[in-house]
Design a protein around this motif. Structure first.
Motif, PDB file in Angstrom:
ATOM      1  N   HIS A 162       0.520  -1.360  -0.074  1.00  0.00           N
ATOM      2  CA  HIS A 162       0.372   0.143   0.008  1.00  0.00           C
ATOM      3  C   HIS A 162       0.716   1.461   0.072  1.00  0.00           C
ATOM      4  O   HIS A 162       0.290   2.581   0.020  1.00  0.00           O
ATOM      5  N   GLY A 163       2.298   1.140  -0.073  1.00  0.00           N
ATOM      6  CA  GLY A 163       3.035   2.367  -0.229  1.00  0.00           C
ATOM      7  C   GLY A 163       3.355   2.731   1.187  1.00  0.00           C
ATOM      8  O   GLY A 163       4.632   3.946   1.161  1.00  0.00           O
ATOM      9  N   TYR A 164       3.172   1.930   2.429  1.00  0.00           N
ATOM     10  CA  TYR A 164       4.072   2.854   3.835  1.00  0.00           C
ATOM     11  C   TYR A 164       5.318   2.076   3.785  1.00  0.00           C
ATOM     12  O   TYR A 164       5.706   0.590   3.314  1.00  0.00           O
ATOM     13  N   ASP A 181       5.270  -0.237  -7.138  1.00  0.00           N
ATOM     14  CA  ASP A 181       4.991   1.274  -7.483  1.00  0.00           C
ATOM     15  C   ASP A 181       6.792   1.185  -8.375  1.00  0.00           C
ATOM     16  O   ASP A 181       7.215   1.900  -8.833  1.00  0.00           O
ATOM     17  N   GLY A 182       7.320   0.025  -9.219  1.00  0.00           N
ATOM     18  CA  GLY A 182       8.298  -0.367  -9.876  1.00  0.00           C
ATOM     19  C   GLY A 182       9.753   0.204  -8.603  1.00  0.00           C
ATOM     20  O   GLY A 182      10.821  -0.003  -8.623  1.00  0.00           O
TER      21      GLY A 182
END
Length: 472
Positions: free
Chosen positions: A200-202, A234-235
Motif C-alpha cells: 500500500h506504499g507504506y 510502483d517499480g
C-alpha cells in the motif's frame, strides 16, 4: 504565468515537510533507549516543477519550483554490518554456554583449594601411613574410617552435583526450545504484517526494527542465514518478508514467509542420572552436536553431552579404581563398598578390623600396601595406567586449561561483536546532540516557511483589497 496563490502552496509544502522532519526527529529522541531502534531520517526532495513540458503549455524561461515534499522516511541501517554481527553473535552464545558449564564444574571440584578432592585424598593416604605405625591404636584405625568416609562422601558429592549440572543443562535445552518457538512465530507474524502494509506504499520502519531485534536474538542461538524477499511497489523494490534458514544443519527452514517451522522436543538416550536426554527438533530435524556447529543451543548440547559427561566419567573411573585397588590390598575384608562414585562408601564399621590380618594380628603389611597405592604409578584408571594423584592432577589441570580457553574464546567473541555493534550504532544509533541540532534546523525552516505564508498573505491582501479602488 503562475498564479500568486502558488506561493501559498510552496510555503504550505514547506511547513508540512519541516513538520514531518520534526516529527521524525522527535520519534528518534523518544526512542533513544529503545532496544534495537534504528534512527530514521526524513528524505526531502523538490516537488514537480511548473510547467511540466507539453505541446500546449505556455513558453517561459525555465521552470518554476513548486516547493518540497518528504519523499520517504528512511531507516538508516547497514545490512552488511547486520550480517557481520549475526555471524559473530553465534560464537558468543556457544562459548557463554561452554564457559558456564566449565566454571560450574570448577566450583563443584573446589580446585585448587585446601579443601578440595586432592586434599581429601591426601588426608586419606596419610591416615593409612599413620595406621601402619607400630603405635597405631583404636583411635588411629577409627581415623582411617573417618577419612575413608570423607573421601567417599566427596566423590558422592561431586558425582551428584555433576549429574545435577547435566540435568540443569538439559532443562536449559527445553527452555531454549520454548524461546526458539516464540521467536520464529513472532518473526513470521511480523513478516505477515509487513507483507500487508508494504504493497500500500507504506514503509514499516518500526516493524523492521522489531523483526531485526528478534533475528539478532535468533543469531545468538543458532547459525542462521537471512534472506530478505523484496516487494515491488510502483517499480521500486521494498523490503518485504524474510526467510531464515539454518546453515548447520544445512537447508533447515526456520521461517518461510509467514510460516514458522514446527519446533518440538524429542528424547534420545539417557542422562547419567537416568533422565531422558532432550533435543530440539526443527521441522523434524533433530539438532544435536553432530549437525550443529555453533550457537548457544550447540553450546548447551555439547556441554551437557560432552563436557559435563566427560567429568562424570572421570570421577566414576577414579571411584572405581579406589574401590578395586584398596579392596584388593585390604584383603581380609573389603574397605570400600559400592560400584562407582554415586554409591561408594566405607564397608568397615569396626575400627579393629582396619588393616587387620587374623593370621598375623600385629602385622602392618596391609596398611603399608594400601599406603603404597599413593605412590604407585601402575594403577589402571579409565583405561590409562597412572597414579591416583597423577590422574587427579591431570583431571584438574585439564579442567583449568579448558575453562581458561573457553573464557578466552568467549572474551574474543564478545570483543568482535562489540566492535561490530559499535560500528552499527555509529550508523543506526540515535545521537541526541545530532538530533537536537536537526531539531533547531527544522524549526528554523518551519518558521521561515510560516513567514513566507505571512508575506504572500500580505501580497494577496493588497491585490484583493487594494487593487481596483480608484477615486475613493
Amino acid at each position: 504565468m503562475r498564479s500568486t496563490f502558488g506561493g501559498l502552496e510552496i510555503a504550505k509544502r514547506g511547513l508540512f515537510a519541516q513538520q514531518a522532519a520534526l516529527n521524525v526527529t522527535g520519534h528518534n529522541i523518544a526512542n533513544t533507549n529503545t532496544e534495537g531502534y534504528t534512527r530514521q531520517r526524513a528524505n526531502m526532495e523538490a516537488s514537480m516543477p511548473f510547467p511540466y513540458p507539453s505541446l500546449t503549455n505556455e513558453r517561459q524561461a525555465g521552470q518554476m519550483g513548486t516547493g518540497v515534499i518528504v519523499s520517504s522516511i528512511q531507516r538508516l541501517r547497514d545490512r552488511f554490518l547486520d550480517a557481520q554481527f549475526r555471524s559473530q553473535y553465534k560464537n558468543v552464545g556457544q562459548y557463554e554456554a561452554r564457559t558456564n558449564a566449565l566454571e560450574q564444574i570448577e566450583v563443584i571440584m573446589n580446585e585448587p583449594s585446601d579443601k578440595g578432592l586432592r586434599y581429601v585424598m591426601d588426608e586419606f593416604w596419610n591416615s593409612w601411613q599413620k595406621v601402619s605405625q607400630p603405635s597405631a591404636d583404636y583411635s588411629t584405625r577409627e581415623y582411617v574410617i573417618q577419612k575413608g568416609k570423607a573421601l567417599a562422601e566427596t566423590l558422592n558429592f561431586i558425582d551428584r552435583e555433576l549429574k545435577q549440572l547435566q540435568k540443569d543443562f538439559n532443562s536449559q535445552v527445553e527452555i531454549k526450545a520454548e524461546q526458539l518457538e516464540t521467536i520464529v512465530k513472532q518473526i513470521a507474524d511480523l513478516n505477515q504484517q509487513i507483507s500487508d502494509i508494504v504493497p500500500h506504499g507504506y514503509i514499516p520502519n518500526d516493524l523492521y526494527d522489531k523483526r531485526d531485534v528478534l533475528i539478532d536474538k535468533l543469531s545468538k542461538m543458532l547459525d542462521i542465514e537471512v534472506e530478505t524477499v523484496p516487494i515491488d511497489v510502483d517499480g521500486k523494490k521494498v523490503d518485504g518478508p524474510v526467510n531464515i534458514t539454518l546453515k548447520n544443519p544445512s537447508g533447515v527452514q526456520l521461517v518461510t514467509g509467514n510460516t514458522p517451522a514446527s519446533i518440538t522436543l524429542v528424547d534420545s538416550g539417557k542422562l547419567a542420572n537416568g533422565d531422558d536426554r532432550r533435543f530440539i527438533s526443527v521441522g523434524g530435524t533433530q539438532l544435536d552436536s553432530g549437525n550443529l556447529k555453533a550457537g548457544e543451543i550447540y553450546g548447551l548440547v555439547d556441554s551437557r553431552d560432552t563436557v559435563i559427561h566427560n567429568y562424570i566419567t572421570k570421577i566414576n573411573d577414579l571411584a572405581k579404581a579406589f574401590i578395586k585397588e584398596v579392596n584388593e590390598k585390604h584383603s581380609s575384608e573389603n574397605f570400600f563398598s559400592g560400584a562407582d562414585a554415586s554409591n561408594i562408601g566405607v564397608a568397615i564399621t569396626d575400627p579393629n578390623k582396619v588393616a587387620y590380618d587374623p593370621a598375623n594380628p600385629g602385622d602392618n603389611s596391609i596398611a603399608l600396601a594400601v599406603y603404597a597405592l599413593k605412590q604407585s604409578t601402575s594403577i589402571s584408571i579409565g583405561g590409562t595406567t597412572t597414579s591416583f594423584d597423577g590422574f587427579t592432577r591431570a583431571m584438574i589441570a585439564t579442567l583449568g586449561v579448558e575453562t581458561e580457553e573457553a573464557q578466552r574464546m568467549k572474551e574474543n567473541a564478545e570483543s568482535l561483536v562489540m566492535e561490530v555493534e559499535n560500528r552499527r550504532q555509529s550508523i543506526s544509533g540515535v545521537s541526541l546532540d545530532e538530533e537536537m541540532s536537526n531539531m533547531i534546523k527544522f524549526q528554523h525552516a518551519y518558521n521561515a516557511a510560516a513567514r513566507t505564508i505571512t508575506a504572500v498573505d500580505e501580497m494577496l491582501d493588497k491585490i484583493i483589497n487594494g487593487m481596483g479602488i480608484v477615486g475613493r
